[in-house]
Design a protein around this motif. Structure first.
Motif, PDB file in Angstrom:
ATOM      1  N   VAL A 192       0.924  -1.343  -0.134  1.00  0.00           N
ATOM      2  CA  VAL A 192      -0.036   0.164  -0.013  1.00  0.00           C
ATOM      3  C   VAL A 192       1.177   1.252  -0.167  1.00  0.00           C
ATOM      4  CG1 VAL A 192      -1.855   1.429   1.332  1.00  0.00           C
ATOM      5  CG2 VAL A 192      -2.077  -1.220   0.688  1.00  0.00           C
ATOM      6  N   THR A 193       0.473   2.277  -0.662  1.00  0.00           N
ATOM      7  CA  THR A 193       1.174   3.606  -0.788  1.00  0.00           C
ATOM      8  C   THR A 193       0.760   4.630  -0.742  1.00  0.00           C
ATOM      9  OG1 THR A 193       2.467   2.647  -2.926  1.00  0.00           O
ATOM     10  CG2 THR A 193       2.505   4.834  -2.529  1.00  0.00           C
ATOM     11  N   TYR A 194      -0.506   4.868  -1.010  1.00  0.00           N
ATOM     12  CA  TYR A 194      -1.849   5.760  -0.311  1.00  0.00           C
ATOM     13  C   TYR A 194      -3.144   5.077  -0.601  1.00  0.00           C
ATOM     14  CZ  TYR A 194       1.934   9.220  -1.921  1.00  0.00           C
ATOM     15  OH  TYR A 194       2.693  10.378  -2.513  1.00  0.00           O
ATOM     16  N   LYS A 195      -2.982   4.636   0.836  1.00  0.00           N
ATOM     17  CA  LYS A 195      -4.835   3.794   1.503  1.00  0.00           C
ATOM     18  C   LYS A 195      -6.168   4.635   1.107  1.00  0.00           C
ATOM     19  CE  LYS A 195      -6.073   0.542   5.011  1.00  0.00           C
ATOM     20  NZ  LYS A 195      -5.355  -0.254   5.475  1.00  0.00           N
ATOM     21  N   THR A 196      -5.334   5.916   2.042  1.00  0.00           N
ATOM     22  CA  THR A 196      -6.703   6.507   2.191  1.00  0.00           C
ATOM     23  C   THR A 196      -7.214   6.880   0.470  1.00  0.00           C
ATOM     24  OG1 THR A 196      -6.462   7.571   4.175  1.00  0.00           O
ATOM     25  CG2 THR A 196      -7.915   8.368   2.735  1.00  0.00           C
ATOM     26  N   GLU A 197      -6.343   7.100  -0.355  1.00  0.00           N
ATOM     27  CA  GLU A 197      -6.288   8.156  -1.523  1.00  0.00           C
ATOM     28  C   GLU A 197      -7.308   6.362  -2.662  1.00  0.00           C
ATOM     29  OE1 GLU A 197      -4.083  12.317  -2.850  1.00  0.00           O
ATOM     30  OE2 GLU A 197      -3.294  10.367  -1.999  1.00  0.00           O
ATOM     31  N   GLY A 198      -6.033   5.342  -2.326  1.00  0.00           N
ATOM     32  CA  GLY A 198      -6.279   4.266  -3.269  1.00  0.00           C
ATOM     33  C   GLY A 198      -8.048   3.386  -2.339  1.00  0.00           C
ATOM     34  N   ARG A 213     -15.523  -6.128  -4.049  1.00  0.00           N
ATOM     35  CA  ARG A 213     -15.317  -6.010  -2.781  1.00  0.00           C
ATOM     36  C   ARG A 213     -13.665  -6.457  -2.165  1.00  0.00           C
ATOM     37  NH1 ARG A 213     -15.969  -1.377   0.334  1.00  0.00           N
ATOM     38  NH2 ARG A 213     -18.071  -1.251  -0.521  1.00  0.00           N
ATOM     39  N   TYR A 214     -13.423  -7.523  -2.719  1.00  0.00           N
ATOM     40  CA  TYR A 214     -13.114  -8.451  -1.795  1.00  0.00           C
ATOM     41  C   TYR A 214     -10.976  -7.826  -2.072  1.00  0.00           C
ATOM     42  CZ  TYR A 214      -9.535 -11.880  -0.680  1.00  0.00           C
ATOM     43  OH  TYR A 214      -7.778 -12.505  -0.988  1.00  0.00           O
ATOM     44  N   TRP A 215     -11.662  -6.742  -3.420  1.00  0.00           N
ATOM     45  CA  TRP A 215      -9.843  -5.908  -3.688  1.00  0.00           C
ATOM     46  C   TRP A 215     -10.283  -4.597  -3.669  1.00  0.00           C
ATOM     47  CZ3 TRP A 215      -6.177  -8.899  -5.120  1.00  0.00           C
ATOM     48  CH2 TRP A 215      -6.524 -10.587  -5.352  1.00  0.00           C
ATOM     49  N   VAL A 216     -10.799  -4.094  -2.334  1.00  0.00           N
ATOM     50  CA  VAL A 216     -11.046  -2.902  -1.818  1.00  0.00           C
ATOM     51  C   VAL A 216     -10.855  -2.640  -0.563  1.00  0.00           C
ATOM     52  CG1 VAL A 216     -12.932  -1.258  -0.804  1.00  0.00           C
ATOM     53  CG2 VAL A 216     -13.233  -2.467  -2.831  1.00  0.00           C
ATOM     54  N   ASP A 217      -9.009  -2.909  -0.456  1.00  0.00           N
ATOM     55  CA  ASP A 217      -8.833  -2.634   0.326  1.00  0.00           C
ATOM     56  C   ASP A 217      -7.067  -1.552   0.197  1.00  0.00           C
ATOM     57  OD1 ASP A 217      -6.836  -3.438  -1.787  1.00  0.00           O
ATOM     58  OD2 ASP A 217      -6.176  -5.508  -1.161  1.00  0.00           O
ATOM     59  N   GLY A 218      -7.389  -0.597  -0.358  1.00  0.00           N
ATOM     60  CA  GLY A 218      -6.396   0.143  -0.653  1.00  0.00           C
ATOM     61  C   GLY A 218      -4.532   0.215  -1.660  1.00  0.00           C
ATOM     62  N   SER A 219      -5.089  -1.009  -1.580  1.00  0.00           N
ATOM     63  CA  SER A 219      -3.376  -1.687  -2.559  1.00  0.00           C
ATOM     64  C   SER A 219      -4.451  -1.120  -3.938  1.00  0.00           C
ATOM     65  CB  SER A 219      -3.162  -3.122  -2.298  1.00  0.00           C
ATOM     66  OG  SER A 219      -2.111  -3.885  -2.960  1.00  0.00           O
ATOM     67  N   LEU A 220      -3.358  -0.021  -4.887  1.00  0.00           N
ATOM     68  CA  LEU A 220      -4.003  -0.452  -5.968  1.00  0.00           C
ATOM     69  C   LEU A 220      -2.903  -1.442  -6.889  1.00  0.00           C
ATOM     70  CD1 LEU A 220      -4.538   3.675  -6.507  1.00  0.00           C
ATOM     71  CD2 LEU A 220      -6.215   1.971  -5.848  1.00  0.00           C
TER      72      LEU A 220
END
Length: 267
Positions: A192-198, A213-220
């Motif tokens: 994760v680099t920019y979690k909130t924006e991600g 939904r599984y991939w909504v984790d902040g890691s782009l």
């Protein structure tokens, strides 16, 4: 009187006037049936009602003056928590429209009564709880709202938080997203680099049915980039191609997404 804007007001006879003692939050229920329960709630013989009902298509009905009078939904919990009935059965998950509808109710309650934007499994803590946790004191309904709907409270609170947060406080940078997509895809799984924006970007793509939904984790990583590429090609309004549809956000396509999902795109 506390009536929610946007809800269909359908007052019922089954309620306790001026009975609310505390504004702890809301309780998620399942109807175990389909179609509006208004007729049942407006029948003295049923001895039941709810503050709200949300249909599978997202229609919201309100039956009592929430926060002042209480509905007859969870027995001993009635004076402390509002109740949200949802159409369908315990073995069915909430639809995306229902998640949105319940989130709108909870966001309104957060603003109106300071319900905290958290999930709780409790009969005393403040937040979004569920009917079955109350045991016999709450009417003895251990299967309500069902094992598929209980965990969806996290998505409800995430969306309610978004609705309750002004867009002016939610900035997403194109430069940050591009940098994160490159770094996260090159790093270890879950980097994760920019979690909130991600998370803001991924949640928007999820609600566009482009990301699970599984991939909504902040890691782009690659999943997020593929989803954004699909947004650029089919939904961003410009039907982008070539380098303009490579999955890396640009200010024009991100601004279009931001306008639909309550955030502000910046370079």
């Amino acid at each position: 009187m506390s009536r929610m804007p946007g809800a269909v007001w359908r007052p019922v006879v089954n309620f306790h006037p001026s009975g609310v003692r505390e504004h702890r939050g809301a309780v998620l229920h399942v109807q175990d049936g389909n179609n509006s329960p208004y007729g049942w709630f407006n029948n003295h013989a049923s001895q039941s009602s709810s503050d709200f009902w949300v249909s599978k298509t997202g229609v919201i009905e309100q039956y009592v003056n929430t926060g002042v009078d209480y509905a007859w939904a969870q027995a001993a919990g009635n004076p402390y928590y509002a109740s949200i009935e949802t159409e369908g059965h315990p073995d069915e998950p909430l639809t995306a429209a229902q998640i949105e509808g319940v989130a709108k109710i909870y966001s309104w309650g957060h603003t109106e009564f300071s319900w905290p934007l958290i999930v709780v499994d409790s009969t005393t803590k403040h937040g979004l709880t569920y009917h079955g946790v109350g045991g016999s004191a709450w009417g003895g309904h251990p299967g309500c709202p069902g094992d598929l709907r209980k965990p969806q409270r996290a998505a409800i609170i995430a969306r309610a938080t978004e609705l309750a947060t002004p867009a002016s406080n939610r900035h997403v940078s194109v430069a940050h997203l591009v940098a994160a997509m490159k770094a996260d895809s090159a790093g270890a799984q879950g980097h994760v680099t920019y979690k909130t924006e991600g998370l803001i970007l991924e949640d928007a793509l999820y609600r566009e049915d482009l990301l699970t939904r599984y991939w909504v984790d902040g890691s782009l990583g690659s999943k997020a980039r593929d989803a954004y590429k699909a947004w650029q090609r089919s939904k961003a309004g410009g039907a982008y191609t070539g380098d303009d549809a490579d999955g890396y956000p640009g200010i024009k396509s991100l601004t279009r997404l931001a306008a639909r999902h309550n955030f502000i795109a910046i370079p």
